[in-house]
Design a protein around this motif. Structure first.
Motif, PDB file in Angstrom:
ATOM      1  N   VAL A  34     -60.194  91.334  44.234  1.00 17.53           N
ATOM      2  CA  VAL A  34     -61.444  91.659  44.909  1.00 17.53           C
ATOM      3  C   VAL A  34     -61.077  92.562  46.059  1.00 17.53           C
ATOM      4  N   ARG A  36     -61.691  94.632  49.321  1.00 20.68           N
ATOM      5  CA  ARG A  36     -62.629  94.562  50.436  1.00 20.68           C
ATOM      6  C   ARG A  36     -62.000  95.121  51.696  1.00 20.68           C
ATOM      7  N   ASP A  41     -60.209  88.890  58.770  1.00 23.38           N
ATOM      8  CA  ASP A  41     -60.925  87.664  58.438  1.00 23.38           C
ATOM      9  C   ASP A  41     -61.705  87.044  59.591  1.00 23.38           C
ATOM     10  N   GLU A  44     -67.546  88.691  59.445  1.00 19.48           N
ATOM     11  CA  GLU A  44     -68.006  88.770  58.058  1.00 19.48           C
ATOM     12  C   GLU A  44     -68.816  90.039  57.864  1.00 19.48           C
ATOM     13  N   SER A  45     -68.888  90.462  56.611  1.00 24.37           N
ATOM     14  CA  SER A  45     -69.666  91.667  56.316  1.00 24.37           C
ATOM     15  C   SER A  45     -71.101  91.293  55.993  1.00 24.37           C
ATOM     16  N   ARG A 591     -53.981  93.135  47.848  1.00 24.46           N
ATOM     17  CA  ARG A 591     -52.949  92.307  48.495  1.00 24.46           C
ATOM     18  C   ARG A 591     -52.456  91.149  47.631  1.00 24.46           C
ATOM     19  N   LYS A 594     -54.721  85.812  44.514  1.00 25.43           N
ATOM     20  CA  LYS A 594     -55.154  85.176  43.267  1.00 25.43           C
ATOM     21  C   LYS A 594     -56.667  85.089  43.347  1.00 25.43           C
ATOM     22  N   VAL A 596     -60.292  83.941  43.144  1.00 28.87           N
ATOM     23  CA  VAL A 596     -60.976  82.650  42.994  1.00 28.87           C
ATOM     24  C   VAL A 596     -62.222  82.914  42.148  1.00 28.87           C
ATOM     25  N   HIS A 616     -64.007  82.811  51.284  1.00 28.67           N
ATOM     26  CA  HIS A 616     -64.555  83.994  50.623  1.00 28.67           C
ATOM     27  C   HIS A 616     -66.066  83.858  50.482  1.00 28.67           C
ATOM     28  N   GLY A 618     -67.798  85.968  48.150  1.00 25.76           N
ATOM     29  CA  GLY A 618     -68.228  86.443  46.846  1.00 25.76           C
ATOM     30  C   GLY A 618     -67.232  85.991  45.788  1.00 25.76           C
ATOM     31  N   PHE A 619     -67.730  85.553  44.643  1.00 23.89           N
ATOM     32  CA  PHE A 619     -66.835  85.062  43.593  1.00 23.89           C
ATOM     33  C   PHE A 619     -67.239  85.640  42.243  1.00 23.89           C
TER      34      PHE A 619
HETATM   35  P1  ATP Z   1     -66.358  89.763  54.277  1.00 18.76           P
HETATM   36  O1  ATP Z   1     -65.311  89.059  55.110  1.00 18.76           O
HETATM   37  O2  ATP Z   1     -66.213  91.244  54.279  1.00 18.76           O
HETATM   38  O3  ATP Z   1     -67.715  89.308  54.615  1.00 18.76           O
HETATM   39  P2  ATP Z   1     -65.590  87.942  52.230  1.00 18.76           P
HETATM   40  O4  ATP Z   1     -65.823  86.918  53.298  1.00 18.76           O
HETATM   41  O5  ATP Z   1     -66.150  87.689  50.882  1.00 18.76           O
HETATM   42  O6  ATP Z   1     -66.118  89.350  52.746  1.00 18.76           O
HETATM   43  P3  ATP Z   1     -62.898  87.387  52.774  1.00 18.76           P
HETATM   44  O7  ATP Z   1     -62.749  86.089  52.123  1.00 18.76           O
HETATM   45  O8  ATP Z   1     -63.111  87.387  54.251  1.00 18.76           O
HETATM   46  O9  ATP Z   1     -64.062  88.200  52.064  1.00 18.76           O
HETATM   47  O10 ATP Z   1     -61.657  88.316  52.413  1.00 18.76           O
HETATM   48  C1  ATP Z   1     -60.338  87.962  52.813  1.00 18.76           C
HETATM   49  C2  ATP Z   1     -59.371  88.372  51.746  1.00 18.76           C
HETATM   50  O11 ATP Z   1     -59.668  87.606  50.612  1.00 18.76           O
HETATM   51  C3  ATP Z   1     -59.456  89.813  51.295  1.00 18.76           C
HETATM   52  O12 ATP Z   1     -58.178  90.353  51.197  1.00 18.76           O
HETATM   53  C4  ATP Z   1     -60.095  89.786  49.944  1.00 18.76           C
HETATM   54  O13 ATP Z   1     -59.570  90.764  49.094  1.00 18.76           O
HETATM   55  C5  ATP Z   1     -59.797  88.405  49.461  1.00 18.76           C
HETATM   56  N1  ATP Z   1     -60.872  87.857  48.644  1.00 18.76           N
HETATM   57  C6  ATP Z   1     -62.180  87.925  48.856  1.00 18.76           C
HETATM   58  N2  ATP Z   1     -62.861  87.269  47.885  1.00 18.76           N
HETATM   59  C7  ATP Z   1     -61.927  86.759  47.040  1.00 18.76           C
HETATM   60  C8  ATP Z   1     -61.975  85.982  45.853  1.00 18.76           C
HETATM   61  N3  ATP Z   1     -63.116  85.576  45.323  1.00 18.76           N
HETATM   62  N4  ATP Z   1     -60.803  85.651  45.280  1.00 18.76           N
HETATM   63  C9  ATP Z   1     -59.654  86.048  45.810  1.00 18.76           C
HETATM   64  N5  ATP Z   1     -59.534  86.759  46.910  1.00 18.76           N
HETATM   65  C10 ATP Z   1     -60.648  87.137  47.533  1.00 18.76           C
END
Ligand code: ATP
Ligand code: MG
Length: 783
Positions: A34, A36, A41, A44-45, A591, A594, A596, A616, A618-619
């Motif tokens: 994913v 982004r 961290d 949030e977006s 990066r 794995k 999710v 996270h 989005g899944f």
């Molecule tokens: P944002 O923080 O922009 O609102 P998000 O909260 O969905 O989006 P984070 O979880 O904050 O994303 O992202 C942190 C890291 O986790 C990033 O490097 C991203 O690539 C990774 N990531 C985001 N979603 C997933 C997922 N479903 N599975 C694995 N890795 C993820």
């Protein structure tokens, strides 16, 4: 315990980067990452994307033309309300600041007739009380209202949600905080805060008011998606600038050039309309105040430094000194950005960590120093005799006691004398700027006074920036720039004696150059400068100095707002990606994580444990075809999962999909909750309590997933192009540009697709007019 199905999802995810074997039907895409924004961290977006799920599609199908008309009409109504609200807020702030400053100066002047020391102490005390009130409001009530707010709003419009920036309390803190900090004579302005004020008003209107303070109306709760609020906030930003400078076109261009990341022509119309409304509101309020109903406001005035009657023409020889002003502006602007960056860094990591008390003490100390300098330094200047009054430009010199403005008599022995340093230092900022821009007054200021002011004010502006009060940089920038501009002007006037040269013109160019060198804006600044000075003839010169100062500044560092956004941890996606990204591919940006995943039908317990184990938002949701191949069916948002878990309505006993094959899904939930992404600041997984029976149930996620997530192949380049072995650029689509231009939050990275089932070209997107719109179809060519 994870269910077997979910375990499978995780297992498949472990195959990160390993391309799946090509499948027959080309639908076996496996998400390998994913991609982004790299945000540390912390923040949030926002979900600017349309969540194209079952609910959305159903809603779209039901909507007729009438609804679209109503929707557009309400947007225009909101644009009007934002204009009126921001205009009134600006008038309120200006009236308050002018009155506080007016009382302060008249009281101080009347006391110094009797005792200088008492006048001095009174002046310090009034400033201190005003500044303390501002810092108190900010530290105890509205921390997000500190600073100008422009970096945060820029971040918001870039897709990053900074906590608390658009709350009702932030709006109140911003308005009352800026009255205190500007009225208290600190080296900062109220224009940046007005942009933030406009944005807050827009956002609050967009969400139908403030529910926390019971100030909301159901009738206003029409727009609640991030996407709609983004448009309204853009209108609010433009309205803020339009109100601050009474520059409607400047406001539109400021929004376009500086704060927004996405722009559409429809938005341009609405922003233009809002700015025009602001101009009307402000003008009406000023007309009303002219009859003396608003106390000191009206004599001091709004921010407009009308220099019509100044220099009308310029000669070729003047271009060189003007270019020099541009260079000085670039250098001093870049230095300002650098120094404020260091100080902000230090402040955030050391001083402000010690608590609110230190923040307040710091501002109060700066207030006392500012008061001592602005009162004390003019004492060391000798007064000059008043200039001969030109019959065409009658000059009131000195000002009668209690009146502030040009030619301030401050500790002058004789009546017909004025103190040039007090004229700029011991004055309201608007008056000081008007005095510095003033034409037809050759050598009103001595070089010594201008230099003293420049050094002291520059230092004060650097130190004050980043303290716990609302603070804008436009007015301090204009003051700094016009001082060195006027210095250069003095030199030019003495050098080219025969030409009709005004020092005030150089002051204006200096102001433009400093703002250009620090904020790095060009078009919007240029228009704002022309609008506030009402002198169109100087337009080419302002353009020249802005271009030079921006180029010089860019050679050293980034613009002020970008620097500050970075310091505040706001992950802005700039319009120009970093050079290093050019050689990277989409899979490298993921990066090695794995992914999710969720399978289509998942046990409630697995959703809960997964949501608890990561942050996270989005899944990917996967399913398996009958032949056992993996199929990515879409993206589900954490916020939607939380709504599902909280309501429990869609829980089912069977682990089988609820789809009966007929296309229509028996959904029990109120779909309207899933049309738009729920607020990111809503409930948390830890607030949801489910019993053991609930945890054993299943949810079919299919109706709730965004079926059209953005998917890129893993070898797509991150930016403009990929350099091949021969170093020539191979053009590829660009993940970075997709993210920025579409305002995305998540992108799936998949191995290369194996089959093409159609090809769409430009011509397929041109829909021919037919009698019945229902028969309109997009054509695609099968291959
Ligand atoms: P944002 O923080 O922009 O609102 P998000 O909260 O969905 O989006 P984070 O979880 O904050 O994303 O992202 C942190 C890291 O986790 C990033 O490097 C991203 O690539 C990774 N990531 C985001 N979603 C997933 C997922 N479903 N599975 C694995 N890795 C993820
Ligand atoms: Mg996140």
């Amino acid at each position: 315990m994870l269910s077997n199905q979910f375990q499978n999802g995780i297992e498949t995810a472990k195959l990160a980067w390993a391309p799946l074997p090509n499948t027959e039907d080309g639908e076996g895409d496996e998400v390998v990452g994913v991609s982004r924004k790299n945000d540390g961290d912390r923040v949030e977006s926002l979900d600017y994307e349309v969540v194209e799920n079952h609910a959305y599609r159903e809603e779209q199908a039901q909507r007729g033309k009438l609804y679209v008309g109503y929707y557009v009409g309400v947007k225009w109504l909101f644009a009007l309300l934002i204009g009126v609200g921001t205009g009134l807020a600006a008038v309120f702030i200006n009236i308050s600041v002018e009155n506080f400053a007016g009382w302060k100066f008249s009281l101080t002047f009347s006391v110094i007739q009797k005792s200088y020391v008492a006048g001095f102490l009174l002046y310090i005390l009034i400033n201190l009380v005003l500044v303390f009130s501002s810092a108190f409001i900010i530290t105890n009530f509205a921390p997000a209202a500190a600073g100008s707010g422009i970096p945060e709003i820029k971040g918001y419009l870039n897709g990053v949600d900074t906590h608390g920036i658009l709350l009702f309390r932030t709006l109140i803190g911003k308005i009352f905080g800026s009255i205190g900090s500007v009225g208290g004579g600190l080296a900062l302005g109220k224009e940046g805060p007005l942009v933030h004020t406009g944005a807050c008003i827009a956002s609050l209107l967009g969400q139908g008011g403030s529910t926390k303070y019971h100030l909301s109306s159901r009738w206003l709760q029409f727009f609640n998606s991030d996407r709609d609020r983004r448009d309204l906030v853009t209108c609010g930003c433009a309205a803020g600038v339009a109100a601050a400078f009474r520059a409607p076109v400047g406001g539109v261009l400021f929004a376009l050039e500086e704060v927004t990341s996405w722009w559409r022509s429809q938005l341009m119309w609405r922003v233009f309309f809002t700015s025009a409304i602001v101009a009307v509101v402000v003008r009406t309020a000023m007309g009303w105040c002219k009859s003396g109903k608003c106390g000191h406001f009206g004599s001091g005035g709004f921010i407009i430094w009308d220099i019509s009657g100044g220099q009308e023409d310029y000669s070729f020889e003047e271009l060189l000194p003007m270019a020099v002003i541009g260079v000085i502006g670039g250098l001093l602007g870049a230095l300002f950005n650098q120094l404020t960056r260091y100080i902000t860094y230090w402040r955030r990591n050391y001083l402000h960590k010690k608590g609110n008390r230190f923040k307040i003490i710091e501002v109060c100390l700066i207030s006392v120093i500012t008061s001592v300098i602005s009162f004390g330094l003019p004492l060391f200047r000798k007064c000059s005799p008043c200039p001969e009054a030109d019959p065409n430009f009658p000059i009131e010199c000195p000002r009668p006691p209690g009146m502030y403005g040009n030619y301030v008599n401050f500790f002058c022995g004789k009546d017909k004398e004025y103190n040039d340093l007090a004229t700029i230092f011991f004055n309201t900022q608007d008056d000081a700027i008007r005095n510095l821009f003033s034409a037809k007054t050759i050598h009103e200021y001595s070089a010594q006074s201008l230099l003293t002011f420049l050094v002291m004010f520059y230092t004060l502006a650097v130190v004050t920036f980043g303290t716990a009060v609302p603070a804008g940089q436009f007015v301090p920038g204009i003051m700094i720039g016009s001082t060195y501009g006027r210095l250069v002007g003095m030199f030019v006037v003495s050098f080219y004696k025969k030409l009709n040269i005004e020092e005030g013109t150089y002051a204006l160019l200096g102001a433009a150059s400093f703002l250009g060198g620090s904020m790095r804006m060009t078009v919007s600044l240029c228009v704002i400068m022309v609008e506030i000075t009402n002198n169109l003839k100087l337009l080419p010169l302002i353009m020249l100095v802005l271009l030079i100062s921006k180029a010089v500044g860019d050679a050293f560092n980034e613009g002020l707002y970008e620097e500050q956004a970075r310091l505040r941890g706001i992950p802005l996606l700039e319009s120009r990606p970093k050079y290093e990204m050019r050689k990277m591919q989409a899979k490298e940006a993921c990066r090695n994580q794995k992914v999710v995943y969720f399978p289509r039908v998942i046990k409630v317990a697995d959703v809960v444990s997964s949501l608890k184990s990561n942050n996270h938002n989005g899944f990917p949701v996967i399913d398996h075809t009958r032949s056992g191949e993996t199929l990515v069916i879409g993206l589900v948002l954490r916020s939607h999962l939380l709504v599902l878990l909280q309501s429990k309505v869609d829980f089912q006993h069977s682990p089988l999909p609820c789809d009966t094959g007929g296309g229509s899904l028996p959904i029990r939930h109120n779909l309207s909750e899933f049309v738009k992404p729920a607020s990111s600041k809503g409930i948390s997984i830890h607030d949801i309590h489910l019993g053991p029976d609930d945890l054993e149930m299943y949810i079919d996620l299919a109706p709730f997933v965004n079926r059209s997530p953005y998917i890129v192949p893993d070898d797509m380049s991150l930016t403009k192009g990929l350099y091949g072995p021969s170093e020539e650029m191979i053009p590829f689509a660009q993940v970075y540009n997709l993210f920025r231009q579409l305002g995305l939050r998540h992108i799936f990275v998949v191995p290369r697709a194996s089959r093409v089932i159609g090809m769409i070209t430009r011509k397929d997107l041109l829909i021919e007019e037919t009698d019945d719109p229902a028969t309109v179809e997009l054509q695609s060519t099968s291959v």
